[in-house]
Design an enzyme around this catalytic site. Structure first.
Site, mmCIF file in Angstrom:
data_model
loop_
_atom_site.group_PDB
_atom_site.id
_atom_site.type_symbol
_atom_site.label_atom_id
_atom_site.label_comp_id
_atom_site.label_asym_id
_atom_site.label_seq_id
_atom_site.Cartn_x
_atom_site.Cartn_y
_atom_site.Cartn_z
ATOM 1 N N THR A 1 -21.831 -24.577 72.952
ATOM 2 C CA THR A 1 -21.544 -25.251 74.935
ATOM 3 C C THR A 1 -20.208 -23.966 75.411
ATOM 4 O O THR A 1 -18.992 -25.174 74.632
ATOM 5 C CB THR A 1 -21.945 -26.474 75.803
ATOM 6 O OG1 THR A 1 -22.948 -26.712 75.385
ATOM 7 C CG2 THR A 1 -21.377 -26.197 76.934
ATOM 8 N N TYR B 1 -19.517 -29.689 71.613
ATOM 9 C CA TYR B 1 -18.691 -28.859 72.538
ATOM 10 C C TYR B 1 -17.351 -28.393 71.497
ATOM 11 O O TYR B 1 -17.749 -29.524 70.017
ATOM 12 C CB TYR B 1 -18.368 -29.717 73.219
ATOM 13 C CG TYR B 1 -19.007 -29.994 74.563
ATOM 14 C CD1 TYR B 1 -19.382 -29.194 75.992
ATOM 15 C CD2 TYR B 1 -19.765 -31.647 74.972
ATOM 16 C CE1 TYR B 1 -19.486 -29.220 76.827
ATOM 17 C CE2 TYR B 1 -20.369 -31.738 76.168
ATOM 18 C CZ TYR B 1 -20.288 -30.883 77.080
ATOM 19 O OH TYR B 1 -21.210 -30.618 78.309
ATOM 20 N N LYS C 1 -24.892 -21.111 73.945
ATOM 21 C CA LYS C 1 -24.720 -21.760 75.788
ATOM 22 C C LYS C 1 -23.656 -22.021 76.471
ATOM 23 O O LYS C 1 -22.954 -21.965 76.754
ATOM 24 C CB LYS C 1 -25.685 -23.004 75.502
ATOM 25 C CG LYS C 1 -25.165 -24.221 76.975
ATOM 26 C CD LYS C 1 -26.536 -25.445 76.692
ATOM 27 C CE LYS C 1 -26.626 -26.329 78.024
ATOM 28 N NZ LYS C 1 -25.759 -26.768 78.687
ATOM 29 N N SER D 1 -27.260 -34.512 73.165
ATOM 30 C CA SER D 1 -25.769 -33.820 73.522
ATOM 31 C C SER D 1 -24.537 -34.789 72.430
ATOM 32 O O SER D 1 -24.920 -35.372 72.040
ATOM 33 C CB SER D 1 -25.768 -34.080 75.270
ATOM 34 O OG SER D 1 -24.117 -34.098 75.407
ATOM 35 N N HIS E 1 -24.419 -24.562 83.241
ATOM 36 C CA HIS E 1 -24.286 -25.657 83.453
ATOM 37 C C HIS E 1 -25.041 -26.723 84.464
ATOM 38 O O HIS E 1 -24.472 -27.531 85.147
ATOM 39 C CB HIS E 1 -22.628 -26.157 83.158
ATOM 40 C CG HIS E 1 -22.256 -27.411 82.230
ATOM 41 N ND1 HIS E 1 -22.092 -26.774 80.657
ATOM 42 C CD2 HIS E 1 -22.749 -28.525 82.224
ATOM 43 C CE1 HIS E 1 -21.473 -27.862 80.453
ATOM 44 N NE2 HIS E 1 -22.170 -29.000 80.741
HETATM 45 C C1 LIG Z 1 -26.696 -35.267 84.111
HETATM 46 C C2 LIG Z 1 -26.812 -34.013 82.993
HETATM 47 C C3 LIG Z 1 -25.299 -34.002 81.925
HETATM 48 C C4 LIG Z 1 -25.610 -32.585 81.414
HETATM 49 N N1 LIG Z 1 -24.458 -32.962 79.924
HETATM 50 C C5 LIG Z 1 -24.402 -31.710 79.014
HETATM 51 C C6 LIG Z 1 -24.056 -31.959 78.480
HETATM 52 O O1 LIG Z 1 -23.708 -32.927 77.027
HETATM 53 N N2 LIG Z 1 -23.585 -30.655 77.075
HETATM 54 C C7 LIG Z 1 -24.403 -29.738 77.885
HETATM 55 O O2 LIG Z 1 -24.139 -28.249 76.588
HETATM 56 N N3 LIG Z 1 -24.376 -29.595 78.734
HETATM 57 C C8 LIG Z 1 -24.657 -30.483 79.509
HETATM 58 N N4 LIG Z 1 -25.867 -30.950 81.267
HETATM 59 C C9 LIG Z 1 -26.407 -29.220 81.393
HETATM 60 C C10 LIG Z 1 -27.329 -29.140 80.718
HETATM 61 O O3 LIG Z 1 -27.991 -28.772 79.556
HETATM 62 C C11 LIG Z 1 -28.146 -27.867 81.376
HETATM 63 O O4 LIG Z 1 -27.992 -26.658 81.262
HETATM 64 C C12 LIG Z 1 -28.689 -28.205 83.152
HETATM 65 O O5 LIG Z 1 -29.158 -29.652 83.141
HETATM 66 C C13 LIG Z 1 -29.763 -27.515 82.989
HETATM 67 O O6 LIG Z 1 -30.094 -26.930 84.795
HETATM 68 P P1 LIG Z 1 -31.340 -27.869 85.303
HETATM 69 O O7 LIG Z 1 -30.403 -29.569 85.731
HETATM 70 O O8 LIG Z 1 -31.458 -27.155 86.346
HETATM 71 O O9 LIG Z 1 -32.447 -27.707 84.106
HETATM 72 C C14 LIG Z 1 -25.210 -31.428 81.871
HETATM 73 C C15 LIG Z 1 -26.037 -31.389 82.972
HETATM 74 C C16 LIG Z 1 -26.976 -32.908 83.821
HETATM 75 C C17 LIG Z 1 -27.869 -32.669 84.701
#
Ligand SMILES: Cc1cc2nc3c(=O)[nH]c(=O)nc-3n(C[C@H](O)[C@H](O)[C@H](O)COP(=O)(O)O)c2cc1C
Length: 389
Positions: free
Chosen positions: A156, A130, A252, A107, A276
């Site tokens: 994203t 981002y 994404k 990330s 997300h």
């Molecule tokens: C704690 C956390 C932080 C996240 N940070 C980002 C991020 O920095 N960038 C991003 O594109 N998605 C981020 N996401 C979304 C994840 O990339 C992903 O889309 C999501 O976790 C998928 O769902 P799941 O947790 O049910 O597998 C984050 C998700 C979580 C749970």
């Protein structure tokens, strides 16, 4: 050590071991958390077709995602602040993914920097960006990903503005954190976590502090984050990023067939059907329910991946059988990391791999690439979100 047989076991250990503010940060969705919950529960509406008397020897879960070999089509999703779930968390997760043969996505909002992860791994990883206003910073970020030999960027597009998570506000989880007395008291009870964190220098956003204009220390970060995200993001900007990068690009956060077409039109190598993990638009449809319509719109033009709600290998199988080429896990690997560090991420991958492999066999399939509608019972109207299930 308890016997760990599924992802829920890892979540329980993670909950005990990790400070509440970081556990809550991962284990929550925006506002009412409806989408966060339905991402998981909607998978349960799809049933699997049992087949028997099929030779199940020589099974394979190997496939490709954007042309890259994977031991199973399950990548690690970009997760911000991974290095606060466990000290040096991004390096641990990247190493586990590398050994398992699946992609790791770093990330932008990671604790370990791109350079740091590259230094501690031997294979290329993916970098999530981002879209930020500061062109200079964006260009340098992309150059840094190139120098670190990242083999794809994941752009994203569903976070121009931030969905609200109540718990983060109450826990003081901001950038940088504003610790509440309750958070401090809770943190002091997490001794193994605390000792590991004391043993590392990596405690701030490694891709940002010291790299973004005016962000020389963690205290200047809040002003920067408040202004950094590009609210005016449009498809022309995404196409510009593609030009700057010049390599494989994954978009994404697609939840609509028309947006999927736009992403295919700018030449994305893949799109991720994702809300997300229910952290942005609460009330959005689960990503698994949107998959069929998006497959119909662009399935023959661009590779379609999916995340949000995957907690087991059966979920992976369902997404693949509905046409996705690849999937991602966010929380499932984070639970493993928080529970047991690198070994926990490996354990999460092993659990999902075993579930996928055995379930595939019981469906009468021996090759993950042959999964398809023949393996599923999908309720009528599942792919039409205007129909109540
Ligand atoms: C704690 C956390 C932080 C996240 N940070 C980002 C991020 O920095 N960038 C991003 O594109 N998605 C981020 N996401 C979304 C994840 O990339 C992903 O889309 C999501 O976790 C998928 O769902 P799941 O947790 O049910 O597998 C984050 C998700 C979580 C749970």
């Amino acid at each position: 050590m308890p016997v760990i047989t599924n992802i829920e076991d890892l979540r329980r250990i993670y909950e005990k071991r990790t400070p509440r503010m970081f556990y809550d940060y991962a284990e929550s969705g925006s506002w009412s958390e409806q989408t966060f919950r339905e991402n998981i529960s909607d998978f349960r509406h799809i049933r699997l077709k049992q087949r028997v008397a099929v030779d199940m020897s020589g099974r394979s879960t190997a496939s490709t995602m954007i042309g890259q070999d994977v031991s199973m089509p399950v990548a690690l999703a970009p997760v911000g602040l991974t290095g606060m779930q466990s000290a040096d968390g991004e390096i641990k997760a990247a190493r586990a993914a590398e050994a398992f043969g699946v992609p790791f996505t770093l990330s932008t909002m990671s604790i370990c920097s791109i350079e740091d992860v590259a230094e501690h791994t031997t294979k290329p990883f993916w970098f999530q960006v981002y879209t930020l206003k500061d062109d200079d910073f964006m260009r340098r970020l992309i150059e840094r990903a190139r120098a670190a030999q990242c083999s794809a960027i994941v752009v994203t597009v569903d976070l121009q503005v931030l969905g609200q998570r109540h718990k983060d506000l109450k826990n003081g989880l901001s950038a940088p954190p504003k610790l509440t007395p309750g958070s401090i008291a809770n943190m002091m009870t997490k001794i193994p976590w605390g000792l590991e964190m004391l043993g590392t220098k990596r405690r701030f956003f490694g891709n940002i502090v010291g790299h973004a204009k005016g962000v020389t220390d963690p205290s200047s970060l809040s002003t920067w984050t408040a202004e950094a995200f590009d609210i005016s993001l449009d498809w022309a900007r995404i196409a510009q990023l593609k030009d700057w990068w010049g390599g494989k690009l994954i978009v994404k956060g697609i939840m609509d067939p028309e947006d999927a077409r736009r992403a295919a039109d700018i030449g994305a190598d893949a799109i991720i059907v994702s809300n997300h993990g229910g952290r942005q638009l609460d009330g959005a449809v689960s990503s698994i329910r949107m998959l069929p319509a998006i497959m119909d719109a662009v399935g023959d033009k661009v590779e379609v991946h999916l995340d949000s709600g995957i907690r087991c290998g059966q979920d992976v199988l369902k997404a693949l059988a509905l046409g996705a080429r690849g999937t991602y896990i966010g929380r499932a690997f984070t639970y493993g990391l928080g529970a047991m560090g690198q070994a926990g991420v490996t354990r999460a991958l092993e659990i999902i791999h075993k579930e996928l492999d055995i379930t595939m066999a019981l469906c009468g399939e021996t090759d993950v690439r042959n999964l398809g509608p023949q393996n599923l019972y999908v309720p009528q109207g599942f792919g039409d979100p205007t129909i109540l299930l």
